[in-house]
Design an enzyme around this catalytic site. Structure first.
Site, PDB file in Angstrom:
ATOM      1  CE  LYS A   1      22.433 -65.108 -32.252  1.00 44.56           C
ATOM      2  NZ  LYS A   1      21.316 -65.190 -31.293  1.00 44.56           N
TER       3      LYS A   1
ATOM      4  CG  ASP B   1      22.258 -61.739 -30.397  1.00 44.00           C
ATOM      5  OD1 ASP B   1      21.481 -62.499 -29.822  1.00 44.00           O
ATOM      6  OD2 ASP B   1      23.438 -61.582 -30.006  1.00 44.00           O
TER       7      ASP B   1
HETATM    8  P1  NDP Z   1      21.918 -55.175 -26.831  1.00 47.22           P
HETATM    9  O1  NDP Z   1      22.944 -54.863 -27.837  1.00 47.22           O
HETATM   10  O2  NDP Z   1      20.637 -54.447 -26.851  1.00 47.22           O
HETATM   11  O3  NDP Z   1      22.528 -55.000 -25.375  1.00 47.22           O
HETATM   12  C1  NDP Z   1      23.660 -55.709 -24.993  1.00 47.22           C
HETATM   13  C2  NDP Z   1      24.053 -55.299 -23.586  1.00 47.22           C
HETATM   14  O4  NDP Z   1      25.047 -56.171 -23.109  1.00 47.22           O
HETATM   15  C3  NDP Z   1      24.621 -53.902 -23.516  1.00 47.22           C
HETATM   16  O5  NDP Z   1      24.331 -53.354 -22.261  1.00 47.22           O
HETATM   17  C4  NDP Z   1      26.114 -54.160 -23.673  1.00 47.22           C
HETATM   18  O6  NDP Z   1      26.940 -53.166 -23.121  1.00 47.22           O
HETATM   19  C5  NDP Z   1      26.282 -55.451 -22.911  1.00 47.22           C
HETATM   20  N1  NDP Z   1      27.384 -56.218 -23.493  1.00 47.22           N
HETATM   21  C6  NDP Z   1      27.470 -56.698 -24.759  1.00 47.22           C
HETATM   22  N2  NDP Z   1      28.639 -57.314 -24.966  1.00 47.22           N
HETATM   23  C7  NDP Z   1      29.293 -57.229 -23.810  1.00 47.22           C
HETATM   24  C8  NDP Z   1      30.551 -57.669 -23.392  1.00 47.22           C
HETATM   25  N3  NDP Z   1      31.376 -58.371 -24.233  1.00 47.22           N
HETATM   26  N4  NDP Z   1      30.912 -57.423 -22.111  1.00 47.22           N
HETATM   27  C9  NDP Z   1      30.089 -56.749 -21.264  1.00 47.22           C
HETATM   28  N5  NDP Z   1      28.873 -56.272 -21.624  1.00 47.22           N
HETATM   29  C10 NDP Z   1      28.489 -56.518 -22.862  1.00 47.22           C
HETATM   30  O7  NDP Z   1      21.692 -56.748 -26.940  1.00 47.22           O
HETATM   31  P2  NDP Z   1      20.470 -57.631 -26.399  1.00 47.22           P
HETATM   32  O8  NDP Z   1      19.896 -57.034 -25.177  1.00 47.22           O
HETATM   33  O9  NDP Z   1      19.594 -57.915 -27.549  1.00 47.22           O
HETATM   34  O10 NDP Z   1      21.219 -58.991 -26.053  1.00 47.22           O
HETATM   35  C11 NDP Z   1      21.699 -59.304 -24.753  1.00 47.22           C
HETATM   36  C12 NDP Z   1      21.871 -60.801 -24.611  1.00 47.22           C
HETATM   37  O11 NDP Z   1      20.604 -61.455 -24.805  1.00 47.22           O
HETATM   38  C13 NDP Z   1      22.824 -61.460 -25.620  1.00 47.22           C
HETATM   39  O12 NDP Z   1      23.465 -62.534 -24.989  1.00 47.22           O
HETATM   40  C14 NDP Z   1      21.877 -61.989 -26.688  1.00 47.22           C
HETATM   41  O13 NDP Z   1      22.447 -63.070 -27.397  1.00 47.22           O
HETATM   42  C15 NDP Z   1      20.725 -62.455 -25.814  1.00 47.22           C
HETATM   43  N6  NDP Z   1      19.434 -62.604 -26.483  1.00 47.22           N
HETATM   44  C16 NDP Z   1      18.876 -61.578 -27.164  1.00 47.22           C
HETATM   45  C17 NDP Z   1      17.631 -61.729 -27.744  1.00 47.22           C
HETATM   46  C18 NDP Z   1      16.927 -60.610 -28.423  1.00 47.22           C
HETATM   47  O14 NDP Z   1      15.780 -60.801 -28.800  1.00 47.22           O
HETATM   48  N7  NDP Z   1      17.531 -59.446 -28.596  1.00 47.22           N
HETATM   49  C19 NDP Z   1      16.932 -63.022 -27.695  1.00 47.22           C
HETATM   50  C20 NDP Z   1      17.576 -64.022 -26.873  1.00 47.22           C
HETATM   51  C21 NDP Z   1      18.795 -63.799 -26.321  1.00 47.22           C
HETATM   52  P3  NDP Z   1      27.713 -52.163 -24.088  1.00 47.22           P
HETATM   53  O15 NDP Z   1      26.705 -51.153 -24.511  1.00 47.22           O
HETATM   54  O16 NDP Z   1      28.811 -51.587 -23.249  1.00 47.22           O
HETATM   55  O17 NDP Z   1      28.244 -52.981 -25.224  1.00 47.22           O
HETATM   56  O1  2IT Z   2      19.279 -65.442 -29.325  1.00 49.53           O
HETATM   57  C1  2IT Z   2      18.140 -65.269 -29.798  1.00 49.53           C
HETATM   58  O2  2IT Z   2      17.234 -66.085 -29.618  1.00 49.53           O
HETATM   59  C2  2IT Z   2      17.894 -64.048 -30.571  1.00 49.53           C
HETATM   60  N1  2IT Z   2      18.788 -63.207 -30.696  1.00 49.53           N
HETATM   61  C3  2IT Z   2      16.573 -63.842 -31.244  1.00 49.53           C
HETATM   62  C4  2IT Z   2      16.527 -64.552 -32.563  1.00 49.53           C
HETATM   63  C5  2IT Z   2      15.318 -64.277 -33.400  1.00 49.53           C
HETATM   64  O3  2IT Z   2      15.307 -64.812 -34.521  1.00 49.53           O
HETATM   65  O4  2IT Z   2      14.392 -63.567 -32.987  1.00 49.53           O
END
Ligand code: NDP
Ligand code: 2IT
Length: 451
Positions: A131, A171
């Site tokens: 990561k 992420d």
């Molecule tokens: P995005 O950047 O697309 O969206 C993140 C969202 O979470 C936004 O709405 C953001 O609000 C909010 N957010 C982020 N940080 C904070 C914080 N410190 N406090 C409150 N709200 C927060 O990210 P993803 O949707 O890709 O990721 C969301 C979660 O899913 C994370 O935990 C990530 O690790 C996990 N994840 C993502 C994967 C992927 O494929 N993308 C795979 C597996 C897990 P704001 O706009 O105000 O920052």
């Molecule tokens: O937390 C996660 O699994 C991710 N942000 C996706 C990682 C990836 O390599 O697709």
């Protein structure tokens, strides 16, 4: 190390982890949640203890930290810090996302990389775990500023990654736009068009369904859990947090499966739509968040629904909760409120969104509770499928990828049942996911000698 009492074993192991990694509280939390579910299994299988497998898994194979200078549109110089934690490569090259958010630090990347190792193992695909990212904040930056930052970041990162070494993806704060800029710079520096990143555009090596995969997969996982109780998502009220990639596609799949998603949030507050979202409202949300990069409050203004400033969605009455924003977004108190309001399913789209207390409240209440490393594995799973397609130089259809994603989520669910079923029939998905994820990596490490 106490080799008889699982509780004491956990305490001894955590004392070691805390002394070795001072101040890294999210990393301690992630390790604790794993050790306390593994300790009994380890005591019964002492070969892993003697080989110090868990100590080695909690020590990154490599940590890279670097300076990222860049220039804004007004000619001012900025400095950020870049990281890549290459945690474990026992079952495949390092694989995991990049996070751009001002709150990150080494401890957060270590927690995320540690979880990623077990998650990637659960997918059954040959991927190790890593990561990385930066304390850069893409919010309020122009496209050109984001591009210059990404180019500077990749100029250093490119020395350490490669399609057979380490394959980053998105992420928080890293989506299609950032992956494009990062890929462009890697290609330019190396003069190589390879699958070094996943989450690429479909026209240039990306996989169909990769953007959707995490949210869709988390809903598929929730459906599998509900099936064990003869139930389904259909007709269920679903509270979702976040409004980014994972949250948007969780809403989309809940709608498709006949559920009623009623909330979304960002770091400023929560919107609650008592009628539930529909496809048209979701289109607006996608436009608002992805094209205009606006705030979720604007939805409440447009549709005249309640907006809770600085609040999370966990006070809303729901059957299913899907935290899809960030770590530790469900406090112990919020978990108690969810349970009191009748919530019986929690499927984590985010990584470690439940605090230690919240996790234990869900486990004690014996509800259907899926930790992120199981429920959100669909994203990295389709990243793995993107790597396969890149290697084969072909691309699968939406239907083919979605079918494979469903199968993978079902398989992860079965592995959780196999290792997490407790006397009396309750399934501890945390334990199931941790043991299943651990065994594959541990056996590979044992086979490969002391490296
Ligand atoms: P995005 O950047 O697309 O969206 C993140 C969202 O979470 C936004 O709405 C953001 O609000 C909010 N957010 C982020 N940080 C904070 C914080 N410190 N406090 C409150 N709200 C927060 O990210 P993803 O949707 O890709 O990721 C969301 C979660 O899913 C994370 O935990 C990530 O690790 C996990 N994840 C993502 C994967 C992927 O494929 N993308 C795979 C597996 C897990 P704001 O706009 O105000 O920052
Ligand atoms: O937390 C996660 O699994 C991710 N942000 C996706 C990682 C990836 O390599 O697709």
């Amino acid at each position: 190390m106490n080799l008889k009492d699982p509780k004491q074993f956990t305490a001894d192991f955590m004392a070691y982890i805390q002394a070795r990694n001072p101040g890294e509280k999210e990393f301690h939390q992630a390790v604790l949640e794993v050790v306390e579910t593994l300790s009994e299994f380890l005591i019964k299988n002492p070969r892993y203890i003697h080989s110090k497998i868990l100590e080695r898994m909690a020590e990154p194979e490599r940590v890279i930290q670097f300076r990222v200078p860049w220039i804004d549109d007004n000619g001012n110089i900025h400095l950020n810090r870049g990281y890549r934690v290459e945690m474990n490569s026992a079952i495949g090259p390092y694989k995991g996302g990049l996070r751009f958010h001002p709150t990150v630090n080494l401890g957060i990347f270590k927690f995320l990389a540690f979880e990623q190792v077990l998650k990637n193992s659960l997918t059954s695909l040959p991927m190790g775990g890593g990561k990385g990212g930066s304390d850069f904040d893409p919010k309020g930056k122009s496209d050109n500023e984001v591009m210059r930052f990404c180019q500077s970041f990749m100029t250093e990162l490119s020395r350490h990654i490669g399609p057979n070494t380490d394959i980053p993806a998105g992420d928080i704060g890293v989506g299609g736009r950032e992956i494009g800029f990062l890929f462009g710079q890697y290609k330019r520096l190396r003069n190589e068009f390879t699958g070094v990143l996943t989450g690429k555009g479909v026209g240039w090596g990306g996989s169909l369904i990769r953007p959707e995969a995490t949210g869709y997969g988390a809903v598929y996982f929730a459906e599998e859990m509900l099936k064990t109780r003869g139930d389904s998502i259909k007709g269920k009220t679903v509270a979702i947090s976040g409004s980014g990639n994972v949250a948007q596609f969780a809403v989309e799949k809940v709608l498709e499966m006949g559920g009623k998603p009623v909330s979304l949030s960002d770091s400023n507050g929560t919107i609650f739509d008592p009628d539930g979202f529909d496809l048209e409202k979701l289109e607006y949300i996608k436009l608002l968040k992805n094209a205009y990069r606006g705030r979720i409050r604007e939805y409440a203004d447009k549709y005249d629904v309640p907006y809770y400033e600085n609040k999370k969605p966990w006070g809303i009455k729901c059957d299913v909760a899907m935290p899809c924003a960030t770590q530790n977004e469900i406090s112990g108190e919020a978990a108690v409120t969810l349970l009191k309001n009748g919530c019986t399913v929690v499927a984590e789209g985010a990584n470690m969104p439940s605090t230690y207390d919240a996790e234990h409240a869900f486990l004690d209440a014996k509800i259907l509770y899926a930790p992120g490393k199981a429920a959100n594995a669909g994203g990295v799973a389709v990243s793995g499928l993107e790597m396969t397609q890149n290697s084969m130089r072909l691309s699968w259809t939406r239907e083919e990828v979605d079918e494979k994603l469903k199968d993978i989520m079902k398989n992860i669910h079965s592995m959780c049942l196999k290792h997490g079923k407790e006397p009396g029939g309750f399934v501890n998905y945390v334990k199931g996911a941790n043991i299943a994820g651990f065994v594959k990596v541990a056996n590979a490490m044992m086979a490969q000698g002391l490296v």
